[in-house]
Design an enzyme around this catalytic site. Structure first.
Site, PDB file in Angstrom:
ATOM      1  N   LYS A   1      -1.110   5.069   8.576  1.00  0.00           N
ATOM      2  CA  LYS A   1      -0.389   5.177   7.306  1.00  0.00           C
ATOM      3  C   LYS A   1      -1.451   5.517   6.276  1.00  0.00           C
ATOM      4  O   LYS A   1      -1.113   6.427   5.020  1.00  0.00           O
ATOM      5  CB  LYS A   1       0.409   3.940   7.258  1.00  0.00           C
ATOM      6  CG  LYS A   1       1.079   3.856   5.808  1.00  0.00           C
ATOM      7  CD  LYS A   1       1.755   2.367   5.647  1.00  0.00           C
ATOM      8  CE  LYS A   1       1.911   2.223   3.998  1.00  0.00           C
ATOM      9  NZ  LYS A   1       2.337   0.859   3.795  1.00  0.00           N
TER      10      LYS A   1
ATOM     11  N   THR B   1       0.718  -1.069   0.104  1.00  0.00           N
ATOM     12  CA  THR B   1      -0.037  -0.017   0.104  1.00  0.00           C
ATOM     13  C   THR B   1       0.813   1.171  -0.048  1.00  0.00           C
ATOM     14  O   THR B   1       1.645   1.627   1.030  1.00  0.00           O
ATOM     15  CB  THR B   1      -1.099   0.054   1.340  1.00  0.00           C
ATOM     16  OG1 THR B   1      -1.627  -1.052   1.164  1.00  0.00           O
ATOM     17  CG2 THR B   1      -1.697   1.185   1.263  1.00  0.00           C
TER      18      THR B   1
ATOM     19  N   LYS C   1      -7.854   1.440  -2.719  1.00  0.00           N
ATOM     20  CA  LYS C   1      -7.393   0.988  -1.387  1.00  0.00           C
ATOM     21  C   LYS C   1      -7.461   2.273  -0.461  1.00  0.00           C
ATOM     22  O   LYS C   1      -8.207   2.235   0.495  1.00  0.00           O
ATOM     23  CB  LYS C   1      -5.958   0.607  -1.385  1.00  0.00           C
ATOM     24  CG  LYS C   1      -5.434   0.231   0.002  1.00  0.00           C
ATOM     25  CD  LYS C   1      -6.046  -0.788   0.759  1.00  0.00           C
ATOM     26  CE  LYS C   1      -5.677  -1.201   2.120  1.00  0.00           C
ATOM     27  NZ  LYS C   1      -4.308  -1.917   2.039  1.00  0.00           N
TER      28      LYS C   1
END
Length: 307
Positions: free
Chosen positions: A262, A112, A187
């Site tokens: 994050k 990611t 995502k």
């Protein structure tokens, strides 16, 4: 002639031909389980990680391990990476994959990272005669181990077609999100929404308690009413309510608050670049930033403890 025997031989031949030499770089909490599932699917997995413990676990799962990423990539027909951030992804692809994996290999980055870096890496690898997709995942450690991840995939239709069978060996759903970088876009948008849902769900349970409403009763009502959402019905933040979740294990396991932070930072970075208005997303980032200072390893549903 026994047609069933002929079919069986043909099927085994097709299955053998579908097996690939796959380099897997990054064997952490997620990558280790993913690599093991590729082995279970019959692939020749050539694994690398900086951690000797991770390499030992990979060998136990049936992977062949190497002391450098370059060695793992040599002769590989596909390269899968699961790495901590965009800077490391670039370093690995620049230094260890390009020119070391055979030209024409299919490259799959499941990390990611930010959208811009994903698109840059794909552009550069394509210029060196590789095909590549960005394929971040939804689902935690249990899904990685169980092969039930969801993959959101960005890249050309041809690259997706080559990547899909590899990803399918590690997940329950493989969805083409569009062009390069769109997997990362999906995502971070998804996880921003998840963070907002989780905070709202926790606030609702906390308020219900202060108003004298039993948590199980509130769950029974809201889970079949308009407030229903995944954070309530599948990942309830209240111990003993709904299905078993990290809340029933002291908020350990699952998806760490530090990782949620994050992803929220990546979402805010992408929103600024795109000129998108994300006021609730920004508020969720601030809440998780405060929580993660002392609770980075705690499951993200543990945010309810602050209420």
């Amino acid at each position: 002639m026994d047609c069933r025997a002929t079919f069986g031989r043909s099927q085994r031949r097709i299955e053998r031909e579908a097996k690939m030499k796959i380099a897997f770089i990054g064997l952490g909490n997620m990558g280790g389980g993913m690599a093991a599932n590729l082995v279970k699917a019959g692939h020749d997995v050539r694994a690398f990680d900086l951690s000797e413990a991770a390499l030992a676990a990979a060998r136990e799962a049936g992977c062949t391990t190497f002391t450098t990423a370059k060695e793992a990539c040599a002769t590989a027909e596909a390269v899968v990476s699961m790495l901590p951030n965009g800077a490391i992804v670039k370093q690995v692809y620049w230094d260890d994959v390009i020119g070391h994996a055979p030209e024409g290999a299919i490259l799959l980055d499941c990390s990611t990272i930010d959208v811009a870096t994903a698109r840059e890496v794909i552009s550069v690898t394509e210029a060196h005669n590789y095909q590549m997709v960005d394929a971040p995942v939804s689902g935690g450690i249990a899904a990685a181990n169980g092969g039930t991840l969801t993959f959101m995939v960005g890249g050309t239709a041809e690259a997706f077609a080559r990547a899909q069978p590899i990803l399918a060996a590690m997940g329950k759903a493989v969805i083409h999100a569009g062009d390069a970088g769109n997997g990362q876009a999906a995502k971070i948008c998804n996880n921003m929404l998840l963070a907002i849902h989780m905070i709202g769900t926790c606030e609702a349970f906390a308020m219900a308690e202060k108003l004298g409403l039993d948590a199980q009763t509130f769950f029974d009502i809201s889970s079949v009413s308009s407030g229903q959402n995944w954070s309530m019905t599948s990942y309830c933040p209240v111990p003993g309510v709904g299905p078993v979740t990290p809340a029933d294990n002291g908020y350990q396991g699952g998806f760490a608050a530090g990782l949620m932070l994050k992803d929220l930072k990546l979402a805010m970075e992408a929103a600024r670049a795109a000129g998108a208005k994300v006021e609730l997303g920004e508020h969720a980032r601030a809440i998780y930033e405060a929580f993660a200072k002392d609770n980075a390893g705690t499951d993200f549903s543990g945010i309810i403890r602050t209420l």
